[in-house]
Design an enzyme around this catalytic site. Structure first.
Site, PDB file in Angstrom:
ATOM      1  N   TYR A 155      -1.163  10.208 -13.657  1.00 45.81           N
ATOM      2  CA  TYR A 155      -1.803  10.793 -12.718  1.00 45.81           C
ATOM      3  C   TYR A 155      -2.548  11.986 -13.165  1.00 45.81           C
ATOM      4  O   TYR A 155      -3.502  12.613 -12.456  1.00 45.81           O
ATOM      5  CB  TYR A 155      -1.083  10.922 -11.434  1.00 45.81           C
ATOM      6  CG  TYR A 155      -0.998   9.826 -10.781  1.00 45.81           C
ATOM      7  CD1 TYR A 155      -0.362   8.748 -10.713  1.00 45.81           C
ATOM      8  CD2 TYR A 155      -1.319  10.103  -9.145  1.00 45.81           C
ATOM      9  CE1 TYR A 155      -0.256   7.501 -10.223  1.00 45.81           C
ATOM     10  CE2 TYR A 155      -1.258   8.891  -8.452  1.00 45.81           C
ATOM     11  CZ  TYR A 155      -0.734   7.766  -8.884  1.00 45.81           C
ATOM     12  OH  TYR A 155      -0.460   6.836  -7.992  1.00 45.81           O
ATOM     13  N   LYS A 203       9.054   1.522 -19.037  1.00 45.74           N
ATOM     14  CA  LYS A 203       8.403   0.263 -20.149  1.00 45.74           C
ATOM     15  C   LYS A 203       8.775   0.716 -21.410  1.00 45.74           C
ATOM     16  O   LYS A 203       7.690   0.729 -22.156  1.00 45.74           O
ATOM     17  CB  LYS A 203       6.966   0.260 -19.749  1.00 45.74           C
ATOM     18  CG  LYS A 203       6.171  -1.038 -20.398  1.00 45.74           C
ATOM     19  CD  LYS A 203       6.599  -2.414 -19.689  1.00 45.74           C
ATOM     20  CE  LYS A 203       6.085  -3.448 -20.461  1.00 45.74           C
ATOM     21  NZ  LYS A 203       6.495  -4.739 -20.049  1.00 45.74           N
ATOM     22  N   ASP A 235       8.511  -4.501 -15.167  1.00 46.32           N
ATOM     23  CA  ASP A 235       8.130  -5.795 -14.786  1.00 46.32           C
ATOM     24  C   ASP A 235       9.203  -6.677 -14.414  1.00 46.32           C
ATOM     25  O   ASP A 235       9.179  -7.296 -13.265  1.00 46.32           O
ATOM     26  CB  ASP A 235       7.623  -6.337 -15.921  1.00 46.32           C
ATOM     27  CG  ASP A 235       8.083  -6.549 -17.322  1.00 46.32           C
ATOM     28  OD1 ASP A 235       8.922  -5.748 -17.479  1.00 46.32           O
ATOM     29  OD2 ASP A 235       7.679  -7.522 -18.282  1.00 46.32           O
ATOM     30  N   ASP A 259       4.516   4.651  -7.719  1.00 43.52           N
ATOM     31  CA  ASP A 259       3.734   4.469  -6.690  1.00 43.52           C
ATOM     32  C   ASP A 259       3.597   2.900  -6.250  1.00 43.52           C
ATOM     33  O   ASP A 259       3.580   2.306  -5.219  1.00 43.52           O
ATOM     34  CB  ASP A 259       2.267   4.652  -7.206  1.00 43.52           C
ATOM     35  CG  ASP A 259       1.000   4.518  -6.111  1.00 43.52           C
ATOM     36  OD1 ASP A 259       1.231   4.745  -5.426  1.00 43.52           O
ATOM     37  OD2 ASP A 259       0.063   3.949  -6.789  1.00 43.52           O
ATOM     38  N   ASP A 263       5.621   0.737  -2.795  1.00 45.89           N
ATOM     39  CA  ASP A 263       4.910   0.147  -1.677  1.00 45.89           C
ATOM     40  C   ASP A 263       5.558  -1.347  -1.770  1.00 45.89           C
ATOM     41  O   ASP A 263       5.823  -1.949  -0.771  1.00 45.89           O
ATOM     42  CB  ASP A 263       3.587  -0.301  -2.246  1.00 45.89           C
ATOM     43  CG  ASP A 263       2.616   0.839  -1.772  1.00 45.89           C
ATOM     44  OD1 ASP A 263       2.954   1.658  -1.297  1.00 45.89           O
ATOM     45  OD2 ASP A 263       1.154   0.482  -1.384  1.00 45.89           O
TER      46      ASP A 263
HETATM   47  C1  IPM Z   1       1.015   7.264  -2.445  1.00 47.49           C
HETATM   48  C2  IPM Z   1      -0.583   7.070  -2.465  1.00 47.49           C
HETATM   49  C3  IPM Z   1      -1.327   8.341  -3.526  1.00 47.49           C
HETATM   50  C4  IPM Z   1      -0.686   7.824  -4.851  1.00 47.49           C
HETATM   51  C5  IPM Z   1      -2.782   8.045  -3.441  1.00 47.49           C
HETATM   52  C6  IPM Z   1      -3.420   8.067  -1.931  1.00 47.49           C
HETATM   53  C7  IPM Z   1      -3.377   8.923  -4.372  1.00 47.49           C
HETATM   54  O1  IPM Z   1      -0.889   5.693  -2.965  1.00 47.49           O
HETATM   55  O2  IPM Z   1       1.184   8.416  -2.070  1.00 47.49           O
HETATM   56  O3  IPM Z   1       1.702   6.471  -2.651  1.00 47.49           O
HETATM   57  O4  IPM Z   1      -1.342   7.218  -5.679  1.00 47.49           O
HETATM   58  O5  IPM Z   1       0.211   8.680  -5.165  1.00 47.49           O
HETATM   59 MG    MG Z   2       0.987   4.810  -2.947  1.00 54.34          MG
END
Ligand code: IPM
Ligand code: MG
Length: 373
Positions: A155, A203, A235, A259, A263
């Site tokens: 990042y 990884k 993975d 990240d 999710d």
């Molecule tokens: C998160 C989001 C952010 C990230 C984006 C919006 C930059 O997806 O906070 O997980 O990738 O960190």
């Molecule tokens: Mg995210």
């Protein structure tokens, strides 16, 4: 007592009588609606908080030409904690240069400027919503936390650029030993308040940064034998999370993997819209400093319609109470109030199902606040 000692006691008394300063950054889309409900609920807890609002994100760019105005950053630098809504939206996707886009110019900039290196993302199924999990039966009944490194890795690594007339793109993944050490230390302290088990995800069969990651985590595990540490490749972890998510308690990982995994883990609970997060830095005024925000985004398609679910923002407020203000009594009360209201069948549009009662964003916030009065 010497004059100096008296002065110290006096300033301590002033400090404990002073309200905690909370920077409130509503941001874009549904951010303002859900943040207002989180503030309502925090006020209902009765603590002494001074909420100060500031502009951030696309709305800040529209009004001031930058997604993170200096005043906002200054407020954040002097606050005890930050409560944020969400930033971004299709309106702002093509802002040039990209460094002025809300995600990069506001969110990533805040993380970097305030050194919020530890992203804590609990994924806990709320039993009244188990049906919403895509996993069958009680497979989706999980309680885990992703501890994601937030200010390093791909990042932020340099160089990041286009080459050869834009036909080649470069991002750089870079980690130092000290960056890995400080996030691992946080994971240990979080694990100690839970099951004392960490799965570190990397990884290491391919990436040099991952090899360093595994080396450092292994070393630290050797010095912290009260916590069980295992390693898993990214993975495999992505697969294990849907196969048998109950095997995880604390997942420790780097920025990009965290990240994605956060999710994935959050969806197992049934709705991304319910999950809070904390981005923690170094202690400030003796308290762990942090930015608290829902995991969900700004959802511009439903903004301003009273359809947004404020629960993720409200639970982010509960994390703020727990981590920064060391008030687990009220944090527990807020979490219990959320479960109670859901147990009574009240639902915002995103989690509505037959046999439940559809209510608005404000009604949800008010119902939760009422349980705390
Ligand atoms: C998160 C989001 C952010 C990230 C984006 C919006 C930059 O997806 O906070 O997980 O990738 O960190
Ligand atoms: Mg995210």
């Amino acid at each position: 007592m010497t004059i100096r000692a008296r002065a110290r006691v006096f300033s301590f008394i002033i400090r404990i009588n002073m309200a905690f300063k909370v920077a409130v950054l509503p941001g874009d889309g549904i951010g303002p609606e859900v943040t207002a409900e989180a503030v309502r609920v925090l006020k209902a807890c009765g603590g002494d908080y001074d909420f100060q609002e500031a502009l951030v994100g696309g709305i800040a760019w529209e009004k001031t030409g930058t997604p993170l105005p200096n005043e906002t950053l200054d407020l954040c630098r002097t606050a005890d904690a930050i409560l944020m809504g969400a930033v971004g939206g299709p309106k702002y996707d093509n802002i040039q240069p990209p460094s002025l886009r809300p995600e990069i110019g506001a969110l990533l900039a805040l993380r970097r400027e305030l050194e919020l290196f530890a992203n804590v993302r609990p994924a806990k199924t709320l039993p009244p919503l188990l049906n919403a999990s895509p996993l069958k039966g009680d497979h989706g009944l999980i309680d885990l936390v992703v501890v994601r490194e937030l200010t390093g890795g791909i990042y932020f690594g340099e160089p990041r650029e286009r080459r050869e007339n834009g036909t080649v793109a470069v991002d750089t993944c870079i980690y130092s030993r000290s960056e890995i050490e400080r996030i691992t230390e946080r994971a240990f302290s979080i694990a100690r308040a839970r099951k004392r088990e960490i799965v570190s995800v990397d990884k290491a069969n391919v990436l040099e940064t991952s090899r360093l990651w595994r080396e450092v985590v292994t070393e630290m595990a050797g010095a912290n034998k009260d916590v069980k540490v295992t390693h898993m490749l990214i993975d495999n972890c992505a697969m294990q999370l849907v196969r048998d998510p109950k095997q995880f308690d604390v997942i420790l990982t780097e920025n990009m993997f965290g990240d994605v995994l956060s999710d994935e883990a959050s969806m197992i609970t049934g709705s991304l819209g319910l999950l809070p997060s904390a981005s923690l830095g170094n202690p400030r005024n003796g308290k762990p400093f942090g930015l608290y925000e829902p995991v969900h985004g700004s959802a511009p398609d439903i903004a301003g319609q009273g359809r947004a679910n404020p629960i993720a923002a409200i639970l982010s407020g509960a994390m703020m109470l727990r981590y920064t203000f060391n008030d687990s009594v009220n944090a527990d009360r807020v979490e219990a109030a959320v479960e109670q209201v859901l147990g009574e069948g009240l639902r915002t549009a995103d989690i509505f199902e037959k046999g439940t009662k559809l209510i608005s964003t404000v009604e949800m916030g008010s119902a939760i606040a009422a349980k705390l009065a």
